[in-house]
Design a protein around this motif. Sequence first.
Motif, PDB file in Angstrom:
ATOM      1  N   ASP A 189       0.791  -1.230   0.000  1.00 31.26           N
ATOM      2  CA  ASP A 189       0.000   0.000   0.000  1.00 31.26           C
ATOM      3  C   ASP A 189       0.822   1.279   0.000  1.00 31.26           C
ATOM      4  N   LEU A 190       1.990   1.260   0.583  1.00 30.20           N
ATOM      5  CA  LEU A 190       2.787   2.477   0.695  1.00 30.20           C
ATOM      6  C   LEU A 190       3.870   2.589  -0.375  1.00 30.20           C
ATOM      7  N   VAL A 191       3.848   1.695  -1.352  1.00 29.46           N
ATOM      8  CA  VAL A 191       4.851   1.715  -2.419  1.00 29.46           C
ATOM      9  C   VAL A 191       4.175   2.106  -3.722  1.00 29.46           C
ATOM     10  N   TYR A 192       4.726   3.125  -4.352  1.00 28.80           N
ATOM     11  CA  TYR A 192       4.219   3.618  -5.630  1.00 28.80           C
ATOM     12  C   TYR A 192       5.223   3.236  -6.712  1.00 28.80           C
ATOM     13  N   TRP A 193       4.770   3.203  -7.952  1.00 30.12           N
ATOM     14  CA  TRP A 193       5.655   2.832  -9.050  1.00 30.12           C
ATOM     15  C   TRP A 193       6.891   3.725  -9.085  1.00 30.12           C
ATOM     16  N   ARG A 194       6.739   4.995  -8.735  1.00 32.71           N
ATOM     17  CA  ARG A 194       7.879   5.929  -8.760  1.00 32.71           C
ATOM     18  C   ARG A 194       8.959   5.540  -7.752  1.00 32.71           C
ATOM     19  N   ASN A 195       8.584   4.801  -6.691  1.00 35.41           N
ATOM     20  CA  ASN A 195       9.561   4.378  -5.695  1.00 35.41           C
ATOM     21  C   ASN A 195      10.571   3.379  -6.242  1.00 35.41           C
ATOM     22  N   LEU A 196      10.251   2.757  -7.360  1.00 36.26           N
ATOM     23  CA  LEU A 196      11.155   1.771  -7.963  1.00 36.26           C
ATOM     24  C   LEU A 196      12.187   2.405  -8.884  1.00 36.26           C
ATOM     25  N   VAL A 197      11.938   3.654  -9.295  1.00 32.67           N
ATOM     26  CA  VAL A 197      12.839   4.336 -10.235  1.00 32.67           C
ATOM     27  C   VAL A 197      14.154   4.676  -9.543  1.00 32.67           C
ATOM     28  N   GLY A 198      15.243   4.285 -10.177  1.00 26.96           N
ATOM     29  CA  GLY A 198      16.565   4.568  -9.639  1.00 26.96           C
ATOM     30  C   GLY A 198      17.009   3.594  -8.552  1.00 26.96           C
ATOM     31  N   VAL A 199      16.113   2.750  -8.104  1.00 25.59           N
ATOM     32  CA  VAL A 199      16.454   1.757  -7.076  1.00 25.59           C
ATOM     33  C   VAL A 199      16.653   0.397  -7.733  1.00 25.59           C
ATOM     34  N   ALA A 200      15.708   0.030  -8.583  1.00 21.46           N
ATOM     35  CA  ALA A 200      15.806  -1.255  -9.261  1.00 21.46           C
ATOM     36  C   ALA A 200      15.451  -1.165 -10.738  1.00 21.46           C
ATOM     37  N   LYS A 210      10.233  -3.520   9.155  1.00 21.60           N
ATOM     38  CA  LYS A 210      10.250  -2.669  10.347  1.00 21.60           C
ATOM     39  C   LYS A 210       9.261  -3.161  11.396  1.00 21.60           C
ATOM     40  N   ALA A 211       8.266  -3.905  10.965  1.00 23.04           N
ATOM     41  CA  ALA A 211       7.196  -4.329  11.865  1.00 23.04           C
ATOM     42  C   ALA A 211       7.467  -5.668  12.538  1.00 23.04           C
ATOM     43  N   ARG A 212       8.480  -6.390  12.118  1.00 22.02           N
ATOM     44  CA  ARG A 212       8.744  -7.716  12.676  1.00 22.02           C
ATOM     45  C   ARG A 212      10.120  -7.757  13.334  1.00 22.02           C
ATOM     46  N   HIS A 213      10.192  -8.494  14.454  1.00 24.17           N
ATOM     47  CA  HIS A 213      11.489  -8.644  15.113  1.00 24.17           C
ATOM     48  C   HIS A 213      12.452  -9.330  14.148  1.00 24.17           C
ATOM     49  N   GLY A 214      13.650  -8.852  14.084  1.00 21.72           N
ATOM     50  CA  GLY A 214      14.636  -9.457  13.200  1.00 21.72           C
ATOM     51  C   GLY A 214      14.670  -8.861  11.806  1.00 21.72           C
ATOM     52  N   GLY A 215      13.684  -8.027  11.443  1.00 23.68           N
ATOM     53  CA  GLY A 215      13.694  -7.351  10.150  1.00 23.68           C
ATOM     54  C   GLY A 215      13.887  -8.283   8.971  1.00 23.68           C
ATOM     55  N   PRO A 266      -3.802 -11.468   4.905  1.00 24.75           N
ATOM     56  CA  PRO A 266      -2.391 -11.330   4.541  1.00 24.75           C
ATOM     57  C   PRO A 266      -1.923  -9.906   4.832  1.00 24.75           C
ATOM     58  N   PRO A 267      -0.830  -9.745   5.566  1.00 23.12           N
ATOM     59  CA  PRO A 267      -0.385  -8.391   5.912  1.00 23.12           C
ATOM     60  C   PRO A 267       0.156  -7.628   4.709  1.00 23.12           C
ATOM     61  N   ASP A 268       0.012  -6.313   4.783  1.00 22.55           N
ATOM     62  CA  ASP A 268       0.635  -5.445   3.799  1.00 22.55           C
ATOM     63  C   ASP A 268       2.147  -5.541   4.000  1.00 22.55           C
ATOM     64  N   LEU A 269       2.897  -5.608   2.916  1.00 24.98           N
ATOM     65  CA  LEU A 269       4.345  -5.814   3.018  1.00 24.98           C
ATOM     66  C   LEU A 269       5.164  -4.535   2.880  1.00 24.98           C
ATOM     67  N   SER A 270       4.513  -3.386   2.829  1.00 25.97           N
ATOM     68  CA  SER A 270       5.238  -2.124   2.643  1.00 25.97           C
ATOM     69  C   SER A 270       6.325  -1.902   3.684  1.00 25.97           C
TER      70      SER A 270
END
Length: 196
Positions: free
Chosen positions: A71-82, A145-150, A137-141
Amino acid sequence: MGALGATAIGSGVLLFNLNRTAAYANMEAEGLHPADYPFPQKKMLGTFDHASIRRGFQVFKEVCAACHSLDLVYWRNLVGVAYSDEEARAMAEEYEYTDGPDDQGEMFERTGKLTDPIPRPYANEEAARAANAGALPPDLSLITKARHGGVDYIYALLTGYTDAPAGVDIKEGLNYNPYFPGGSIAMAQNIFDGVV
């Protein structure tokens, strides 16, 4: 420094190290603590492996996106990263989005663009639960950060499916994974060698 100070420091170091080991795990409440895997981004001054991010997103699209959202990831977030701007734009354009209203007050469908979120697999929480035997099923955004051990937890969870040990009963429709709190998880094993 006196004996009391040395004892306090020693106790703090001991508690810190106990908290980082699998032996400390409270299986019922937290699940088994994952090992400390040598991911490059965890090192001081470490960076992300962009090829791995690209591969991870491919796995998400082909496996995880059937049930999980970002939910918190937009297509623009992938530009320049992958992905390049053109690659991310082409992926966004594979989807239709409801937009509007137009000049007549009507909603309309349009192709995706970089400013759109990555589409959800279900229209709402009820539809997600209905499709997954009541489990949401949980959102994976922000899951690392939400789970112990990351990231260690995510890796351990995805690769940690095994048969339940003797004396552990797993309800029908659930699967045993020692890294999941309580050991019973609705998500079946989805990652297999050579599949994606």
